[in-house]
Structures are given as C-alpha cells and as structure tokens.
Write an enzyme that holds these catalytic residues in place. Sequence first.
Site, mmCIF file in Angstrom:
data_model
loop_
_atom_site.group_PDB
_atom_site.id
_atom_site.type_symbol
_atom_site.label_atom_id
_atom_site.label_comp_id
_atom_site.label_asym_id
_atom_site.label_seq_id
_atom_site.Cartn_x
_atom_site.Cartn_y
_atom_site.Cartn_z
ATOM 1 C CB CYS A 1 3.611 7.137 3.168
ATOM 2 S SG CYS A 1 4.183 5.832 4.245
ATOM 3 C CB CYS B 1 2.319 1.116 9.179
ATOM 4 S SG CYS B 1 2.852 2.730 9.706
ATOM 5 C CB CYS C 1 7.675 -2.923 15.687
ATOM 6 S SG CYS C 1 9.314 -2.482 15.070
ATOM 7 C CD GLU D 1 -1.138 -0.618 3.639
ATOM 8 O OE1 GLU D 1 -2.058 -1.415 3.427
ATOM 9 O OE2 GLU D 1 -0.930 -0.102 4.739
ATOM 10 C CG HIS E 1 8.974 3.913 18.235
ATOM 11 N ND1 HIS E 1 8.641 5.130 17.701
ATOM 12 C CD2 HIS E 1 8.905 3.036 17.197
ATOM 13 C CE1 HIS E 1 8.374 5.001 16.405
ATOM 14 N NE2 HIS E 1 8.535 3.741 16.072
ATOM 15 C CG ASN F 1 -3.108 5.730 13.015
ATOM 16 O OD1 ASN F 1 -4.213 6.203 13.260
ATOM 17 N ND2 ASN F 1 -2.381 6.079 11.974
ATOM 18 C CB CYS G 1 4.319 -2.100 13.575
ATOM 19 S SG CYS G 1 4.281 -1.723 11.817
ATOM 20 C CB CYS H 1 7.838 -5.796 8.106
ATOM 21 S SG CYS H 1 9.218 -4.968 8.937
#
Length: 340
Positions: free
Chosen positions: A102, A330, A113, A89, A213, A287, A116, A109
């Site tokens: 973005c 994300c 994390c 995306e 973070h 988010n 995420c 991935c």
Amino acid sequence: MKNIYDLTREEMENIFIEIGSKKFHGDQLFSWLYEKRISSYSMVTNIKKEILDEISLMYSIDSLKIVDVQNDKDVSKFLFELFDMEHIEAVLMRHDYGLSLCISSEVGCNMGCQFCESGRRKKVRNLEVHEMVLQILMIENILKERISHVVVMGIGEPFDNYDNLLSFFRIINDPKGLQIGARHITVSTCGIVPKILEFSDFPLQVNLAISLHAPNNSIRDRLMPINKVYSIEKVMDAIDIYIKKTNRRVTFEYILLEGVNDRNEDALELSKLVKDKNCYINLIPYNETNNFGYKRTKPIQIMKFYDILKKNNVNVTIRKEFGSKISAACGQLRSKKEEL
Ligand code: SAH
C-alpha cells in the site's frame, strides 16, 4: 534536478533522442534500472560514458531514505524520508496470493475526511513519480522478493496527483519495468468525479476503488467534505459511465463506524444505492486512532450489516485486518513521527 525514476520507458527513449543519442539506449537504461537494479550510472556497461554523464547531469539516480520499519505478523510498515525531510509511509502485507504494498501518493492530504489520520495534516505537495516508484523498488530490493500487488491507498488522494499517478502506473506495469500486472494494481479515490471520468479512458486495466463510507448524502457530508462538491449521485453517475466504458467491476469501500453509518437501515439503503451495479462492497473494520471520536463497529453488528447486504444480493467482503498493532492505519506512523 529531476530523478531518473520519474521517467516512463517512452520518456526515457525520448530523452536519449533529444540529446542526440539513440532511442534504444533509453530502453537499455530502463532495463538496467528495473531489471538489473543498478544504484549508479557507472554500473551501466552498454552505453558510452559521455552519454551517461550527460544523462546524470539532468537526472539523479538517488533513492529515498527509509528511517523506520515496524514489523508485525504478516505486515511491515516502512517510513520514508524525502529530500525535503517530509515523511510518507508504505505498508507491506503478506497474503497467501503474494505480497501487496500500500503506497502513498501525496505528502499530507487536503480531503479532510473526518475519520482519517492522513488528512490531519494538509497537503504539503504531490509526490513525484519517482517517490511513488521507489516505495516499491526499494522495498523489493530490501526483501529480495517481488511485490505482486500494489494498492494506492496510503497517504494522499491519488486523483489529486493524477498525471504523476498515471506515469507511475505505466512504469510499474511496464514489462521491462516492475512488471506488476494492471489487474494487480488498485487505486482508491474519495470520489473526484472529473478524474473518475478521465480514468475511464486510461488504457491500462487498473482496478478502481471508491471510498464511499455512507449510504446517503447527509451521512457522507458529515464524514467526507468532498461530498459537498461531488455528491453521492454525481459519484454514482460517474461510476456508471466508468463501468459502461471499461466493463470493469468497481469496489466500494465502506468503513464501519459505530452508530454513524452501521445501522441496519444504512445497510438496506446501501443495498439500494448499488443495486444492479457491477461492483462489490468491501466492509472495513475501522482502525481506531486517538485523534477522533469514532469507534469501530462491534463484530456482531459487522456481521449483521454484511448479512443484510448479502440478502439483498450485493457482492460483499469484509476486509482482512493487518497491522492495527503497529499503527498501520493510514497516516498513523507519519503522524507519530512528526508529532514527537
Ligand atoms: N484518498 C484515497 C486513498 C487513501 S485512503 C481515498 O479516499 O480512497 C485509503 C482508504 O483507507 C480509504 O477508503 C479511507 O477512507 C480508509 N481509511 C482512512 N482512515 C482509516 C482508518 N482509520 N481505518 C480504516 N480505514 C481508513
């Protein structure tokens, strides 16, 4: 078969030399692709058909498929389907200074994390150079507008797909390519130290952002497994070298998670960590997604955290929010698609 959008201008010139044609045809083809935006080799008028036929046998000119678009005020999200039915995306944001996109750098991935969405599915593969370039090119073609800023903060860890990433930068920055100024390009990494060091020698002035973070290893270990390999100290040492070599300012991204990393003492510790560095901190309101227990910090505590950093002379901004309604966090759109 490779794709023609995989090639930098220099590589394109070399291909023409390799097949016994002229170097400048590489330059011409590059302009056809990025300035005139052709969709088929048959539209090229200044290179002989036989030569183009030979190129077309080696390099397809296929684009990607856009299978979903969601729009909200000032933000649109595009879901792409790749040749192997994988999905990635890209999120377009309309700022007062221009359009910023973005983009994703990998399918899935591996960084894992804890907050995420992208990492809930392990990495399937790297994105090819053309799959990164085409996210920009296709959206520009649809909008009939130029994208002025690119951030590599979508799905994936860009420094885990390093070589393709650098070719991508060269193509989109090329004055005969997409002409996006290096200073308008930002790459974000979770902190792959050897690549940060390598990147300090990359000649284009692309901005570097680090997903920090946390102000210390005990919090960061919990949130980001990569910290067990490259601890905060190692990341900071690499950043010092990067700043010394490039003389460029680094951004630290800091998602605020309620009760996890957003206490006053965390802000104080964070100030000490980045003291005297040529950097700024971008505070990111989290988010929320349905799949993790983390909550976003309340606005009043976000402001408190911000004030503490300010008082301690840290450059700090709070990220403007886009697209929480259209699951622009994300990896959310892709997750939805693949879990239907
Ligand atoms: N792998 C790279 C780039 C992709 S993530 C990196 O780690 O930097 C881009 C940024 O979005 C990172 O700072 C990441 O931590 C952050 N992010 C991930 N999930 C988020 C969420 N739900 N809300 C806000 N930011 C998020």
